[in-house]
Structures are given as structure tokens and as C-alpha cells.
Design a protein around this motif. Structure first.
Motif, PDB file in Angstrom:
ATOM      1  N   THR A   8      50.746   2.302   8.931  1.00  0.00           N
ATOM      2  CA  THR A   8      49.626   2.522   8.008  1.00  0.00           C
ATOM      3  C   THR A   8      49.120   1.186   7.485  1.00  0.00           C
ATOM      4  N   LEU A   9      47.894   1.227   6.976  1.00  0.00           N
ATOM      5  CA  LEU A   9      47.251   0.042   6.413  1.00  0.00           C
ATOM      6  C   LEU A   9      46.511   0.490   5.163  1.00  0.00           C
ATOM      7  N   THR A  10      46.682  -0.247   4.087  1.00  0.00           N
ATOM      8  CA  THR A  10      45.970   0.085   2.847  1.00  0.00           C
ATOM      9  C   THR A  10      44.782  -0.850   2.675  1.00  0.00           C
ATOM     10  N   ARG A  11      43.621  -0.268   2.473  1.00  0.00           N
ATOM     11  CA  ARG A  11      42.408  -1.058   2.326  1.00  0.00           C
ATOM     12  C   ARG A  11      42.140  -1.268   0.840  1.00  0.00           C
ATOM     13  N   VAL A  12      41.973  -2.503   0.448  1.00  0.00           N
ATOM     14  CA  VAL A  12      41.781  -2.823  -0.966  1.00  0.00           C
ATOM     15  C   VAL A  12      40.330  -3.231  -1.209  1.00  0.00           C
ATOM     16  N   VAL A  13      39.643  -2.521  -2.084  1.00  0.00           N
ATOM     17  CA  VAL A  13      38.301  -2.937  -2.504  1.00  0.00           C
ATOM     18  C   VAL A  13      38.261  -2.882  -4.024  1.00  0.00           C
ATOM     19  N   ALA A  16      43.787  -7.445   3.371  1.00  0.00           N
ATOM     20  CA  ALA A  16      44.584  -7.756   2.179  1.00  0.00           C
ATOM     21  C   ALA A  16      46.077  -7.808   2.498  1.00  0.00           C
ATOM     22  N   GLY A  17      46.448  -7.367   3.702  1.00  0.00           N
ATOM     23  CA  GLY A  17      47.825  -7.576   4.147  1.00  0.00           C
ATOM     24  C   GLY A  17      48.798  -6.459   3.818  1.00  0.00           C
ATOM     25  N   HIS A  18      48.284  -5.271   3.429  1.00  0.00           N
ATOM     26  CA  HIS A  18      49.193  -4.167   3.091  1.00  0.00           C
ATOM     27  C   HIS A  18      49.360  -3.249   4.295  1.00  0.00           C
ATOM     28  N   GLU A  19      50.156  -3.689   5.249  1.00  0.00           N
ATOM     29  CA  GLU A  19      50.346  -2.954   6.487  1.00  0.00           C
ATOM     30  C   GLU A  19      51.831  -2.614   6.614  1.00  0.00           C
ATOM     31  N   THR A  20      52.117  -1.391   7.014  1.00  0.00           N
ATOM     32  CA  THR A  20      53.511  -0.942   7.033  1.00  0.00           C
ATOM     33  C   THR A  20      53.806  -0.110   8.274  1.00  0.00           C
ATOM     34  N   GLU A  21      55.023  -0.245   8.780  1.00  0.00           N
ATOM     35  CA  GLU A  21      55.522   0.722   9.747  1.00  0.00           C
ATOM     36  C   GLU A  21      56.316   1.741   8.934  1.00  0.00           C
ATOM     37  N   VAL A  22      55.750   2.937   8.736  1.00  0.00           N
ATOM     38  CA  VAL A  22      56.436   3.912   7.877  1.00  0.00           C
ATOM     39  C   VAL A  22      57.575   4.598   8.618  1.00  0.00           C
TER      40      VAL A  22
END
Ligand code: NAI
Ligand code: MG
Length: 325
Positions: free
Chosen positions: A133-138, A121-127
Motif C-alpha cells: 500500500t501507499l499513502t498519499r499525503v496532500v 511522501a514515502g509512506h509505502e508499506t508491504e502489509v
């Protein structure tokens, strides 16, 4: 009724196999109106844009799109094109075709992969430096849609469904995916079970004949379908569909094959089988079957391109398929 078909050959052997697949479509479906458009490295070198607006708009308005392949710009082309057609399902039939040296000739699977969310889903971040981190969307909506598509697909073909997941670890996200798919399963008279995706990977290698339609979250479908391609001798012959509610895009699984591009010896099988999926998507089931059997008969008896050990050209194979049609 005339249907509009967008043809986007792209780069490399996309420019060789896509016209061959178009000839096959023209031979069986004279009511198609074709429109061609550019995408990929070549048009990017000329204009700076790998996916011109006109190409995106054509795909977004055509009844179906036949795509070849794009080179280095593949991600910038294919991801927006999939969204231009509103694709929610990536469908990949993985079969051992005649005339090929498939390690597991009994394989006959179809992956129905969620095509919009999950870890892609494209929610990837360099914190922070060194920490990403990567957020998984379901979502329930997307899970229900992919499951429904998978069960309808299986019901129409008298096949069973396996729901792939990792709900024992990803309890929220794959928990929702699994629960939603199981609720959909209740509505169908289709044999169904579920499998943890890691164990499924092993079982696919050991007993591919036990599986029919595999409904998967996005990343799992990406990995497992490539694994299954290895069961039948690689990606070279496999077609795929990116299915939306009102339109869809069809493409061979392979890329631009820079090592053989321009030589006229690319195998057009995957593109032609993608054309067969296109025909079936638009409801031309008989025509789809005719294309599939002409392609399979040609694989079995030859002529064959060099990747299958023959010395035929793309033109030779195309003529042989057209003759059978
Ligand atoms: P590839 O699929 O283009 O080629 C892998 C090997 O398979 C090569 O040896 C090639 O000659 C052979 N091959 C593939 N299709 C064939 C066919 N129809 N007939 C005969 N031989 C065939 O994958 P590769 O080399 O990893 O990628 C090459 C380029 O294609 C890259 O720039 C990549 O980004 C792009 N690509 C694009 C895709 C797309 O547009 N959907 C998908 C995969 C790769
Ligand atoms: Mg992949």
C-alpha cells in the motif's frame, strides 16, 4: 552584496557542464562567491557516502546551488539536497529552442510541481507478502504554497494557469488540492482553469500552445513534464529549479550521460539555462535574460555539440556563449 553560490558538479557530464555554467555566471555576476563540493557515485566510492555532510551543509547555507547530475546514487543525492534548500516547488520551463528539431516548436510551458508530498511522501508499506500500500499525503498548506507560487509566477509573466488534478477520483486529496488552488486563484488577476490530468496529457500533445503555467501535484508534475519534454525533442536541453523560501537549487533535467562522459562534447545548454534561472531567482533579472539570449543565439547559429548534429566541444560552445555575453 555578495551572494554565496554552491557548485556541486556531481558525476559524469555534470563535471563538464557545471563548470561551463559557472563560467557563464562569473561573466555576468562578478559579485557571486562560489564554493564547490562533491556529491554522487565518485565520492561514494571513496568515502561510502554519496552526499557528504559538508555538501549538504553548503547547500543549506548558500543563497543558491548549481547542481550537475549524479549517477546511480542520484536519488540519494538529489532528494536530500532538495530538502536541504527547503524546496517546495519544482519548476520546469519546457520550450522548443532554436536550432533543435522540436516536434512541437510552438510549445512554451512551465510546470510548477509540488515537490514535497503526494505519493512521493514515502509512506509505502508491504502489509503482507504480495500486498503493498501507499499513502498519499496532500495538505492545505503545501497546496496553497505551490498554487501561490504558480499564480505569482504567471502574474509576473502575464501568463495563464492550468491546475492539474484528478479530483473526480481522488476526492479527498486532489479535492483539497483543487479547492485550495481555486481559492488562491481568486486573489489573482490571472486567467485560470483546471484540467483532469489524464485528459490534460492528451491535450498537451494535441495543442501544447494552449497551455502556459501548469500547477500540478507531485507525481502528475513528474509525468506530465517529461511528456512535455518529448514535445520539444527530449530532456537534453531543459533546465529546472527546485525553489524554496530562502534558497533554491538549479539543475539540468538530464543525467550523467555515461555514454559521452569524459569526451568533452556534452551540451552545456541545460546547465547554462539553469544558471539563468538561478540569476532570476536571486533577482538578477537582466543578467538572467542576457544569459538566456546568449545561449539561444548560440543554439541558433552554432557552434553545436554532437547531440544537436554539430561537431563542437563543450569548450567551443562555452566560448561562443561567453563571447556573446
Ligand atoms: P541521461 O540524461 O544521462 O542520458 C540520456 C541520453 O541523453 C544519453 O544518450 C546522453 O548522452 C544524452 N544526453 C543527456 N544530457 C546530455 C547533454 N547535456 N549533452 C549531450 N547529450 C546528453 O539519462 P540516463 O542515461 O537515463 O541516466 C544516466 C545516469 O544519470 C543514471 O545513472 C541516472 O541515475 C542518472 N540521472 C541523474 C539525474 C540527476 O542527477 N538529476 C537525472 C537523470 C538521470
Ligand atoms: Mg522525472
Amino acid at each position: 552584496m555578495t551572494e554565496k553560490i554552491a557548485v556541486i558538479p556531481g558525476d559524469g557530464i555534470g563535471q563538464e557542464v557545471t563548470p561551463a555554467a559557472r563560467e557563464v555566471l562569473e561573466a555576468v555576476a562578478p559579485d557571486f562567491e562560489f564554493e564547490e563540493a562533491d556529491a554522487g557515485d565518485e565520492v561514494a566510492a571513496e568515502t561510502g557516502d554519496p552526499l557528504p555532510d559538508a555538501t549538504r551543509e553548503l547547500a543549506a547555507s548558500a543563497d543558491a546551488t548549481l547542481f550537475g547530475a549524479a549517477g546511480e546514487t542520484a536519488a540519494d543525492v538529489i532528494l536530500p539536497l532538495r530538502s536541504a534548500v527547503g524546496s517546495f516547488a519544482n519548476v520546469r520551463p519546457v520550450r522548443a529552442y532554436p536550432g533543435t528539431d522540436a516536434p512541437h516548436p510552438e510549445t512554451d510551458l512551465v510546470f510548477v510541481r509540488e515537490n514535497t508530498e503526494g505519493v512521493y511522501a514515502g509512506h509505502e508499506t508491504e502489509v503482507a507478502p504480495g500486498v503493498t500500500t501507499l499513502t498519499r499525503v496532500v495538505t492545505e498548506a503545501a497546496s496553497e504554497e505551490i498554487a501561490r507560487y504558480g499564480f505569482e509566477y504567471a502574474a509576473e509573466r502575464d501568463r495563464s494557469v492550468t491546475i492539474a488534478h484528478k479530483a473526480n477520483v481522488m476526492r479527498e486529496t486532489d479535492g483539497l488540492f483543487l479547492a485550495t488552488a481555486e481559492a488562491v486563484a481568486e486573489e489573482f488577476d490571472v486567467p485560470a482553469d483546471d484540467a483532469l490530468m489524464d485528459a490534460l496529457a492528451m491535450h498537451l500533445v494535441q495543442r501544447p500552445e494552449d497551455f502556459d503555467v501548469v500547477v500540478c501535484p507531485n507525481l502528475a508534475g513528474d509525468v506530465l513534464s517529461d511528456l512535455a519534454a518529448g514535445l520539444v525533442g527530449g530532456l537534453g536541453l531543459l533546465p529546472s529549479a527546485n525553489v524554496g523560501r530562502e534558497r533554491a537549487l538549479f539543475e539540468p533535467v538530464h543525467g550523467t550521460a555515461p555514454d559521452i562522459a569524459g569526451e568533452g562534447v556534452a551540451n552545456p545548454t541545460a546547465a547554462m539555462l539553469s544558471a539563468a534561472l538561478l540569476l532570476e531567482y536571486l533577482g538578477h533579472d537582466d543578467e538572467g535574460r542576457r544569459v538566456r539570449s546568449a545561449v539561444e543565439a548560440t543554439l541558433e547559429s552554432g557552434p553545436r555539440t554532437p547531440d544537436l548534429g554539430g561537431d563542437a566541444t563543450t569548450r567551443d560552445v562555452t566560448d561562443a556563449v561567453l563571447e556573446r555575453l
